[in-house]
Enzyme design. Sequence first.
Site, PDB file in Angstrom:
ATOM      1  N   LYS A  39       0.864  -1.179   0.000  1.00  0.00           N
ATOM      2  CA  LYS A  39       0.000   0.000   0.000  1.00  0.00           C
ATOM      3  C   LYS A  39       0.895   1.223   0.000  1.00  0.00           C
ATOM      4  O   LYS A  39       1.742   1.382   0.892  1.00  0.00           O
ATOM      5  CB  LYS A  39      -0.902   0.004   1.238  1.00  0.00           C
ATOM      6  CG  LYS A  39      -1.842   1.192   1.332  1.00  0.00           C
ATOM      7  CD  LYS A  39      -3.003   1.094   0.357  1.00  0.00           C
ATOM      8  CE  LYS A  39      -3.961   2.287   0.533  1.00  0.00           C
ATOM      9  NZ  LYS A  39      -5.120   2.208  -0.366  1.00  0.00           N
ATOM     10  N   GLY A 117      -2.580   2.079  -4.769  1.00  0.00           N
ATOM     11  CA  GLY A 117      -2.541   3.511  -4.508  1.00  0.00           C
ATOM     12  C   GLY A 117      -3.629   3.925  -3.528  1.00  0.00           C
ATOM     13  O   GLY A 117      -4.419   3.107  -3.051  1.00  0.00           O
ATOM     14  N   ALA A 118      -3.672   5.209  -3.227  1.00  0.00           N
ATOM     15  CA  ALA A 118      -4.710   5.770  -2.357  1.00  0.00           C
ATOM     16  C   ALA A 118      -5.693   6.537  -3.237  1.00  0.00           C
ATOM     17  O   ALA A 118      -5.316   7.510  -3.876  1.00  0.00           O
ATOM     18  CB  ALA A 118      -4.092   6.687  -1.309  1.00  0.00           C
TER      19      ALA A 118
END
Length: 225
Positions: A39, A117-118
């Site tokens: 993450k 990804g965020a």
Amino acid sequence: MKGTVLFITGIDTNIGKTFATGMIACALAGKGKRVITQKMIQTGCTEVSEDIEMHRKIQGIPFTEEDKAGLTCPYIFTYPCSPHMAAEKDGRTIDLSVVTEATRRLQEKYEYVLLEGAGGLMVPNDFHSLAIDYVKEQGYPVILVTSGKLGSINHTLLSLYACKQYGIQVRAVVYNLYPPTDKLITANTLEYLTRYLAKEFPGTALITLSEASAGTVEIDTSSLL
């Protein structure tokens, strides 16, 4: 030989990136590949990344040594918001070279690193760069997660267009059917995206995931290998 990094992004937040990342990890492992998930930046958590925790739950494995060492999630922020805001609220800064180094170390041991990804591609890492800038800089191919909910065609096409403009390869589009939404819209969206990808992004796979997939992990990984 360094492992392959696949960047998992979505057309929006809460679109199913974490579920898709865990499922693809299972599918690759089922092919005998050494795979780990990572993450990039986690917000809304303390100490442990809830997305990494979900990946491991889907994979059916405990936390790895790399998880415990912090390599699989270099940045964890407490407030559930965009990375640039979360870092500011915690009085910290994001150094993307830290993420790059963590990924490089994972590449030394694993054949595949699935880097989640965020949020979406245009999420700011800070006030100077977006997620898509980092993906382009690193040369990572993308797996784009979308869904059949109303409005997803627009968001999907915008994300694909952005990748084309940035010269980013889209390896696969994951059509996430969980949670279920309007069946007519879901079916029509799938038909539209199938035709669109065949015409505009030939060679980009369309992978369908549903809640039932969690028990079968029948995913065609040929486009990812």
